[in-house]
Scaffold this motif. Structure first.
Motif, mmCIF file in Angstrom:
data_model
loop_
_atom_site.group_PDB
_atom_site.id
_atom_site.type_symbol
_atom_site.label_atom_id
_atom_site.label_comp_id
_atom_site.label_asym_id
_atom_site.label_seq_id
_atom_site.Cartn_x
_atom_site.Cartn_y
_atom_site.Cartn_z
ATOM 1 N N ALA A 201 0.824 -1.212 0.000
ATOM 2 C CA ALA A 201 0.000 0.000 0.000
ATOM 3 C C ALA A 201 0.854 1.256 0.000
ATOM 4 O O ALA A 201 0.554 2.218 -0.707
ATOM 5 N N ALA A 202 1.918 1.255 0.805
ATOM 6 C CA ALA A 202 2.674 2.491 0.988
ATOM 7 C C ALA A 202 4.047 2.206 1.579
ATOM 8 O O ALA A 202 4.264 1.164 2.214
ATOM 9 N N LEU A 203 4.942 3.151 1.380
ATOM 10 C CA LEU A 203 6.186 3.242 2.136
ATOM 11 C C LEU A 203 6.013 4.371 3.136
ATOM 12 O O LEU A 203 5.669 5.496 2.758
ATOM 13 N N ILE A 204 6.240 4.092 4.409
ATOM 14 C CA ILE A 204 6.223 5.137 5.427
ATOM 15 C C ILE A 204 7.653 5.356 5.897
ATOM 16 O O ILE A 204 8.392 4.400 6.145
ATOM 17 N N ALA A 205 8.065 6.613 5.977
ATOM 18 C CA ALA A 205 9.452 6.914 6.323
ATOM 19 C C ALA A 205 9.566 8.260 7.009
ATOM 20 O O ALA A 205 8.876 9.214 6.648
ATOM 21 N N GLU A 206 10.444 8.327 8.006
ATOM 22 C CA GLU A 206 10.829 9.593 8.629
ATOM 23 C C GLU A 206 11.994 10.162 7.817
ATOM 24 O O GLU A 206 13.003 9.479 7.642
ATOM 25 N N PRO A 207 11.927 11.395 7.355
ATOM 26 C CA PRO A 207 13.077 11.973 6.653
ATOM 27 C C PRO A 207 14.344 11.994 7.504
ATOM 28 O O PRO A 207 15.444 11.805 6.998
ATOM 29 N N VAL A 208 14.176 12.254 8.796
ATOM 30 C CA VAL A 208 15.242 12.062 9.784
ATOM 31 C C VAL A 208 14.643 11.180 10.871
ATOM 32 O O VAL A 208 13.611 11.522 11.448
ATOM 33 N N GLN A 209 15.273 10.042 11.133
ATOM 34 C CA GLN A 209 14.714 9.121 12.122
ATOM 35 C C GLN A 209 14.907 9.702 13.521
ATOM 36 O O GLN A 209 16.022 10.023 13.916
ATOM 37 N N GLY A 210 13.804 9.827 14.260
ATOM 38 C CA GLY A 210 13.842 10.488 15.553
ATOM 39 C C GLY A 210 14.319 9.593 16.666
ATOM 40 O O GLY A 210 15.451 9.700 17.140
ATOM 41 N N VAL A 211 13.445 8.689 17.121
ATOM 42 C CA VAL A 211 13.806 7.749 18.178
ATOM 43 C C VAL A 211 15.025 6.923 17.767
ATOM 44 O O VAL A 211 15.841 6.528 18.601
ATOM 45 N N GLY A 212 15.195 6.718 16.464
ATOM 46 C CA GLY A 212 16.336 5.966 15.954
ATOM 47 C C GLY A 212 17.668 6.646 16.126
ATOM 48 O O GLY A 212 18.706 6.072 15.786
ATOM 49 N N GLY A 213 17.691 7.873 16.634
ATOM 50 C CA GLY A 213 18.959 8.526 16.926
ATOM 51 C C GLY A 213 19.343 9.628 15.967
ATOM 52 O O GLY A 213 20.520 9.923 15.781
ATOM 53 N N PHE A 214 18.326 10.281 15.354
ATOM 54 C CA PHE A 214 18.556 11.405 14.431
ATOM 55 C C PHE A 214 19.482 11.005 13.282
ATOM 56 O O PHE A 214 20.433 11.708 12.939
ATOM 57 N N THR A 215 19.202 9.850 12.714
ATOM 58 C CA THR A 215 19.914 9.384 11.529
ATOM 59 C C THR A 215 19.127 9.774 10.290
ATOM 60 O O THR A 215 17.909 9.940 10.333
ATOM 61 N N SER A 216 19.828 9.887 9.154
ATOM 62 C CA SER A 216 19.142 10.224 7.908
ATOM 63 C C SER A 216 19.966 9.739 6.730
ATOM 64 O O SER A 216 21.192 9.604 6.830
#
Length: 427
Positions: A201-216
């Motif tokens: 249905a979709a790809l969901i993504a954070e442009p900068v991963q938050g809880v993941g440690g501010f990775t991008s």
């Protein structure tokens, strides 16, 4: 242990996390500072998890809340709501999504939950693509698309989730590649994945991963993904719960760093826009938003009082160019932090954009995450008068720095100095 801490433990779930060996009770705040119940003052570099976006006790917001509370606090979406319509109009324009419709929720979790409902209903598929190391909320559906084991308490799910490479630039099988080769490898991985599954249905993504440690990823990854997704009829959901409203400095939305092929199909937001009030929401083009064939309402989403706060907060942010301040002061802060951590063998990387900065800690001489060191630095920073956050996909070994967007140069310098002392004390 304080009396309040004992009372908290007696009535709260064991899994409800608290920071610090001796947890803080914050009683009031002003600007970029907060005070605890013992009268200690702290420079706040976490803003209630990126939620106090402009400032504590911002007069424009507190005045709007008080005035709205004197008129009417609640009505539900069963009635016309002027502040909600005004806020929706502004967000629809700012989103960049054509013919946009806006639905308000009370949190980022609920916003992402709604986005998943829309995408799966629109595409008639329960398959979702998500990024490794991601975090999207704590509901049953959002933990099932969270690619960070520390924040996903169950494998049971209403969705079939497939995880894609690309959210973490400096770890994993593609870490040693150049940016160009990294993008090519991630796109090839996505193409290969889509060749072995039914249409998601979709790809969901954070442009900068938050809880993941501010990775991008490198800029342009999601634009490259978008070419592939469009060919396969897969929607793109940009989770802007932490990256929205100018926090990254360079852009108003995180997706704009990947803007070659235009805005996402669905955008979710929350956290900072209410400056502490419970506000979240979803933006989608009308065709997608209107695909549901059942009735729905929101009891608390878009309430008059939270919309009044959000309108005042958004106006202040735009009128005072807080995105520009995030870019300028955030850039200075990142450079200061890189300077004060350069000699520390425990610091693997200082990364970030604007006022969204991560410091990854490892056991010296290795790439092994060191969550104990992160916890020790958090304690030492508190003792020095600075509040930080934690995160990361490798056992919360990343210090997260996300102060209110009104942070001054002097406060940035002060925070960097306290953090340097905390790293030294914890080491």
């Amino acid at each position: 242990m304080t009396g309040l801490h004992e009372r908290h433990l007696a009535v709260s779930p064991e899994w409800l996390a608290l920071y610090y060996r001796h947890p803080l009770e914050l009683t009031h705040g002003e600007g970029r500072h907060v005070w605890d119940a013992d009268g200690n003052r702290y420079l706040d570099f976490f803003g209630g998890i990126l939620t106090t976006m402009t400032a504590h006790a911002l007069p424009e917001v507190t005045k709007a809340v008080a005035e709205q509370a004197g008129r009417i606090i609640h009505s539900s979406t069963l009635y016309l709501n002027r502040p909600m319509v005004e806020m929706a109009e502004r967000i629809a324009t700012l989103s960049g999504i054509p013919d946009a419709r806006v639905f308000f929720t009370t949190s980022g979790t609920e916003a992402n939950d709604t986005a998943l409902l829309l995408a799966t209903a629109y595409r008639r598929s329960n398959q979702i693509l998500a990024m490794r190391n991601s975090y999207h909320g704590r509901s049953f559906s959002t933990v099932s698309i969270t690619g960070n084991q520390a924040w996903s308490p169950t494998s049971l799910s209403p969705l079939q989730t497939l995880y894609v490479h690309g959210g973490v630039r400096s770890r994993g099988p593609y870490a040693e590649l150049s940016d160009e080769r990294f993008l090519q490898a991630c796109v090839a991985d996505l193409e290969d994945l889509l060749g072995h599954t039914r249409r998601p249905a979709a790809l969901i993504a954070e442009p900068v991963q938050g809880v993941g440690g501010f990775t991008s990823p490198p800029d342009g990854l999601f634009a490259a993904f978008r070419e592939v997704l469009d060919r396969h009829g897969v929607l793109w959901i940009s989770d802007e719960v932490q990256t929205g409203w100018g926090r990254t400095g360079d852009h108003f939305w995180g997706w704009q760093a990947h803007a070659e092929h235009g805005p996402p199909d669905i955008l979710t937001f929350a956290k900072g826009i209410g400056n502490g009030m419970s506000v979240g929401g979803v933006v989608a083009r009308a065709e997608v938003m209107n695909c549901l064939d059942a009735n729905s309402i929101s009891t608390f989403g878009g309430s008059p009082i939270t919309m009044a706060a959000s309108l005042a907060n958004l106006s202040y942010l735009l009128e005072h160019d807080l995105q520009g301040n995030a870019r300028r002061v955030g850039g200075l802060l990142i450079e200061r932090l890189r300077g004060v951590t350069a000699a520390s063998p425990a610091v693997r990387e200082v990364r970030g954009r604007g006022l969204m900065i991560g410091i990854e800690l490892v056991k010296p001489g290795t790439d092994e995450a060191d969550p104990e060191a992160a916890a020790a630095v958090l304690e030492a920073a508190r003792a020095g008068g600075l509040l930080l956050g934690k995160g990361g996909g490798h056992n919360t070994s990343v210090l997260r720095i996300a102060p209110p967007l009104t942070l001054t140069v002097a406060e940035a310098e002060e925070g960097a100095a306290i953090l340097a002392d905390a790293l030294h004390a914890a080491g």
